[in-house]
Design a protein around this motif. Sequence first.
Motif: not given
Length: 155
Positions: A9, A13, A16-17, A62, A65, A80-81, A84-85, A88
């Motif tokens: 995840i 993420t 995808l960012m 972030s 989330f 976890y998203i 990831g944000i 990034y």
Amino acid sequence: MNILINIGIVLLTFCLMECITWLTHKYIMHGLLWVLHDDHHNKSPAFFEKNDYFFVIFAVISMAFFICGTFITDLGFLFYIGIGITLYGFAYFAVHDIFIHQRFKLFSRTDNFYFRALRKAHKVHHKHLGKEEGECFGMLFVPIKYFKEALRTKK
């Protein structure tokens, strides 16, 4: 097994960012919110730019989330998203603000193939001072043509 899903995840993420950043940069920063992004293309002597508010916006997203993933049961994946944000965001800061724009004088003599391509793509983006006619809106994924150019310009 759960840890592998959580790592997946975070990594998904993060990747995808880059897509979200490209879309945000092209359609929001160079569109509706150009008023905040303009000073990034038309430099002022100030250390902080209105453009830095985008960092705050993504940090708040972030944090949302993180909060939702921590306090809402059965939605732990949101945490976890958020990771990831955040990762990034750190990568973006390191590459964009430190490496490319040298807001902190670090890594100025790096001659890495990827970093040369990245710098060239970003220079092409900044050759346009207005909000129209922009190109290269992403940050970490560099179009192939800039890698080819980086090969030709090896120091």
